[in-house]
Write a protein that holds these residues in place. Sequence first.
Motif, PDB file in Angstrom:
ATOM      1  N   GLU A  28       0.801  -1.283  -0.003  1.00  7.81           N
ATOM      2  CA  GLU A  28       0.148   0.387   0.324  1.00  7.81           C
ATOM      3  C   GLU A  28       0.869   0.920   0.283  1.00  7.81           C
ATOM      4  OE1 GLU A  28      -2.119   0.010   3.511  1.00  7.81           O
ATOM      5  OE2 GLU A  28      -3.087  -2.130   2.625  1.00  7.81           O
ATOM      6  N   ARG A  29       1.619   0.851   0.447  1.00  2.00           N
ATOM      7  CA  ARG A  29       2.659   2.731   0.650  1.00  2.00           C
ATOM      8  C   ARG A  29       4.292   1.929   0.896  1.00  2.00           C
ATOM      9  NH1 ARG A  29       4.546   5.122   5.580  1.00  2.00           N
ATOM     10  NH2 ARG A  29       2.560   3.613   6.518  1.00  2.00           N
ATOM     11  N   ILE A  30       5.147   2.532   0.076  1.00  2.00           N
ATOM     12  CA  ILE A  30       6.693   2.673   0.317  1.00  2.00           C
ATOM     13  C   ILE A  30       6.670   3.865   0.679  1.00  2.00           C
ATOM     14  CG2 ILE A  30       9.064   1.917  -0.955  1.00  2.00           C
ATOM     15  CD1 ILE A  30       7.121   0.578  -2.841  1.00  2.00           C
ATOM     16  N   THR A  31       8.055   4.331   2.311  1.00  2.00           N
ATOM     17  CA  THR A  31       8.582   4.580   1.909  1.00  2.00           C
ATOM     18  C   THR A  31      10.151   4.486   1.569  1.00  2.00           C
ATOM     19  OG1 THR A  31       7.044   5.582   4.263  1.00  2.00           O
ATOM     20  CG2 THR A  31       9.744   6.633   4.125  1.00  2.00           C
ATOM     21  N   VAL A  32      11.045   6.106   0.886  1.00  2.00           N
ATOM     22  CA  VAL A  32      11.942   5.812   0.541  1.00  2.00           C
ATOM     23  C   VAL A  32      13.184   6.210   1.776  1.00  2.00           C
ATOM     24  CG1 VAL A  32      14.494   6.367  -0.807  1.00  2.00           C
ATOM     25  CG2 VAL A  32      11.690   5.003  -1.719  1.00  2.00           C
ATOM     26  N   LEU A  33      14.212   5.827   2.342  1.00  2.00           N
ATOM     27  CA  LEU A  33      14.698   6.538   3.093  1.00  2.00           C
ATOM     28  C   LEU A  33      16.563   6.932   2.642  1.00  2.00           C
ATOM     29  CD1 LEU A  33      15.851   8.489   6.037  1.00  2.00           C
ATOM     30  CD2 LEU A  33      15.545   5.895   6.580  1.00  2.00           C
ATOM     31  N   SER A  47       9.985   8.934 -11.868  1.00  2.00           N
ATOM     32  CA  SER A  47       8.422   9.118 -12.369  1.00  2.00           C
ATOM     33  C   SER A  47       8.016   8.522 -10.882  1.00  2.00           C
ATOM     34  CB  SER A  47       7.611   8.250 -13.735  1.00  2.00           C
ATOM     35  OG  SER A  47       7.914   7.059 -13.950  1.00  2.00           O
ATOM     36  N   ALA A  48       8.753   8.037 -10.488  1.00  3.17           N
ATOM     37  CA  ALA A  48       8.190   6.368 -10.056  1.00  3.17           C
ATOM     38  C   ALA A  48       7.903   7.633  -7.987  1.00  3.17           C
ATOM     39  CB  ALA A  48       8.985   5.666  -8.597  1.00  3.17           C
ATOM     40  N   LEU A  49       9.111   8.860  -8.206  1.00  2.00           N
ATOM     41  CA  LEU A  49       8.470   9.582  -6.947  1.00  2.00           C
ATOM     42  C   LEU A  49       6.766   9.820  -7.056  1.00  2.00           C
ATOM     43  CD1 LEU A  49      11.433  11.462  -7.052  1.00  2.00           C
ATOM     44  CD2 LEU A  49      10.517  10.138  -5.450  1.00  2.00           C
ATOM     45  N   ASP A  50       6.008  10.011  -8.680  1.00  2.00           N
ATOM     46  CA  ASP A  50       4.763  10.681  -8.650  1.00  2.00           C
ATOM     47  C   ASP A  50       3.863   9.837  -8.460  1.00  2.00           C
ATOM     48  OD1 ASP A  50       5.486  13.238 -10.040  1.00  2.00           O
ATOM     49  OD2 ASP A  50       5.993  12.305 -11.900  1.00  2.00           O
ATOM     50  N   SER A  51       4.013   8.780  -7.694  1.00  2.00           N
ATOM     51  CA  SER A  51       3.654   7.433  -7.408  1.00  2.00           C
ATOM     52  C   SER A  51       2.725   7.788  -5.575  1.00  2.00           C
ATOM     53  CB  SER A  51       3.619   6.395  -7.400  1.00  2.00           C
ATOM     54  OG  SER A  51       2.932   5.179  -6.446  1.00  2.00           O
ATOM     55  N   PRO A  52       1.733   7.991  -5.704  1.00  2.00           N
ATOM     56  CA  PRO A  52       1.048   7.892  -4.726  1.00  2.00           C
ATOM     57  C   PRO A  52       1.192   6.839  -3.476  1.00  2.00           C
ATOM     58  CG  PRO A  52      -0.965   7.472  -6.252  1.00  2.00           C
ATOM     59  CD  PRO A  52       0.515   7.742  -6.695  1.00  2.00           C
ATOM     60  N   LEU A  54       3.962   6.088  -3.051  1.00  2.00           N
ATOM     61  CA  LEU A  54       5.522   6.594  -2.619  1.00  2.00           C
ATOM     62  C   LEU A  54       5.529   7.887  -1.978  1.00  2.00           C
ATOM     63  CD1 LEU A  54       8.485   5.393  -2.882  1.00  2.00           C
ATOM     64  CD2 LEU A  54       8.328   7.018  -4.766  1.00  2.00           C
ATOM     65  N   THR A  55       6.287   7.634  -0.537  1.00  2.00           N
ATOM     66  CA  THR A  55       6.762   8.705   0.025  1.00  2.00           C
ATOM     67  C   THR A  55       8.584   9.318   0.356  1.00  2.00           C
ATOM     68  OG1 THR A  55       5.330   9.234   1.379  1.00  2.00           O
ATOM     69  CG2 THR A  55       6.926   9.954   2.158  1.00  2.00           C
ATOM     70  N   PHE A  56       9.671   9.875   0.140  1.00  2.00           N
ATOM     71  CA  PHE A  56      10.590   9.573  -0.274  1.00  2.00           C
ATOM     72  C   PHE A  56      11.108  10.608   1.033  1.00  2.00           C
ATOM     73  CE2 PHE A  56      14.993   9.853  -1.046  1.00  2.00           C
ATOM     74  CZ  PHE A  56      15.878  11.175  -0.982  1.00  2.00           C
ATOM     75  N   VAL A  57      11.906  10.681   1.273  1.00  2.00           N
ATOM     76  CA  VAL A  57      12.711  10.704   3.260  1.00  2.00           C
ATOM     77  C   VAL A  57      14.205  11.425   2.629  1.00  2.00           C
ATOM     78  CG1 VAL A  57      13.179  10.919   5.792  1.00  2.00           C
ATOM     79  CG2 VAL A  57      10.705  10.315   4.253  1.00  2.00           C
ATOM     80  N   ARG A  58      14.740  12.296   3.220  1.00  2.00           N
ATOM     81  CA  ARG A  58      15.769  12.182   2.937  1.00  2.00           C
ATOM     82  C   ARG A  58      16.462  12.688   4.516  1.00  2.00           C
ATOM     83  NH1 ARG A  58      19.621  17.252  -0.327  1.00  2.00           N
ATOM     84  NH2 ARG A  58      20.913  16.415   0.966  1.00  2.00           N
ATOM     85  N   ARG A 337      16.693  17.209   6.756  1.00  2.00           N
ATOM     86  CA  ARG A 337      15.495  15.193   5.835  1.00  2.00           C
ATOM     87  C   ARG A 337      14.295  16.539   5.179  1.00  2.00           C
ATOM     88  NH1 ARG A 337      13.231  14.347  12.448  1.00  2.00           N
ATOM     89  NH2 ARG A 337      15.926  13.788  12.982  1.00  2.00           N
ATOM     90  N   ASP A 338      14.249  15.862   4.061  1.00  2.00           N
ATOM     91  CA  ASP A 338      13.458  16.517   3.343  1.00  2.00           C
ATOM     92  C   ASP A 338      12.283  15.407   3.104  1.00  2.00           C
ATOM     93  OD1 ASP A 338      15.591  17.852   1.046  1.00  2.00           O
ATOM     94  OD2 ASP A 338      14.091  19.097   2.949  1.00  2.00           O
ATOM     95  N   ARG A 339      11.064  15.719   2.579  1.00  3.36           N
ATOM     96  CA  ARG A 339       9.715  14.293   2.565  1.00  3.36           C
ATOM     97  C   ARG A 339       8.472  14.932   1.565  1.00  3.36           C
ATOM     98  NH1 ARG A 339       8.642  11.548   7.691  1.00  3.36           N
ATOM     99  NH2 ARG A 339      10.211  12.500   8.899  1.00  3.36           N
ATOM    100  N   VAL A 340       9.485  13.559   0.563  1.00  9.99           N
ATOM    101  CA  VAL A 340       8.793  13.689  -0.709  1.00  9.99           C
ATOM    102  C   VAL A 340       7.350  12.923  -0.902  1.00  9.99           C
ATOM    103  CG1 VAL A 340       8.480  14.002  -3.248  1.00  9.99           C
ATOM    104  CG2 VAL A 340      10.757  14.625  -1.814  1.00  9.99           C
ATOM    105  N   ARG A 341       6.297  13.511  -1.478  1.00  8.62           N
ATOM    106  CA  ARG A 341       4.937  12.466  -1.115  1.00  8.62           C
ATOM    107  C   ARG A 341       4.763  12.297  -2.213  1.00  8.62           C
ATOM    108  NH1 ARG A 341       3.568  10.792   3.711  1.00  8.62           N
ATOM    109  NH2 ARG A 341       4.156  12.028   5.274  1.00  8.62           N
TER     110      ARG A 341
END
Length: 341
Positions: A28-33, A47-52, A54-58, A337-341
């Motif tokens: 259901e959800r993936i978080t990338v750290l 383009s995976a960053l556009d997936s609802p 996926l969350t990216f956390v720096r 930390r940067d979070r991208v949703r």
Amino acid sequence: MRQLLVTGGAGFIGSHFVKRMLAADDVERITVLDALTYAGNLDNLGSALDSPKLTFVRGNILDTTLVTDLMARHTAVVHFAAESHVDHSLADAGAFAATNVLGTQRLLEAAAKAEVSKFVHVSTDEVYGPLLDGAATEDAPLRPTVPYAASKAASDLVALSYAVTFGLPVCVTRSSNNYGPGQHPEKVIPRFISALMRGEKVTVHGQGQHVRNWLHVEDNCAGVELVLRDGMPGEAYNLGLGTDLTNRALTALLLRACDADWSRVVYVPDRTANDLRYAMDCAKAEQLGYRPCRSLDDGLAETVAWYQHHLDRWAPQARNPQHPLPAAHITAPSPERDRVR
């Protein structure tokens, strides 16, 4: 496996794995750290960053507060984040010990407290050290010869200790040399391809006698997913069965793929502790259904074509540019930390 945390998911192997798992119906959800060091790049996710989903956390895996917060909101973890370049480990072994050993321990501690359902620690065949003949099974002695491999061997043992001591459902995967589109040009295949495309010479250590097993990144990711789903907690799994080649034979294939000849090759003295041969027995993973499907010829052709069409990605530089995050995707930004949703 509804909520999956992937460390190092903006790196080469991690980003391929993230894209693979985004297609899974039960995720259901993936978080990338990812700390976005020189080897991590948001372009790897594309383009995976556009997936609802996926969350990216720096952020850094050594950040206990961040790791604890993230772990509490996930049901499974796949841990790719690591310092991985052998030559760098010869110059700065401390950084490898800190990230690969202590960083792994902090993730494991947080995972144990959060009672995650599965923790997959991704490692390397280099932990077994050189084998002049035969192949290492998962219970073979670990005999690393360089600081990088030693730090990975230590992190493997720490991970497996958490299964025994704390009952954390940990599995370890150990893969042979990966290759494929998007790999950082510090690694030998993209380094050779990019140098040959620039009209430069390539260097081969010794007489090119060293033997490595070459596994397409997608085959490795398929194996990691298999272990995530079906691996037995407390066990390690070798993921190889690619193609064994001497470095000279690999060089010949890359020269042919890039329309170059041996006049472009320079032999240089061998580097310190350059293990002659790695080899693994993969019977345990095969029992789970592991079976690589990419041929080396097709995989190399695909890889060369990728570098030909992505000149902006492999241009030599001391550091990968830190690509700005799209403004619409930033929440709670900070230098750490940067979070991208």
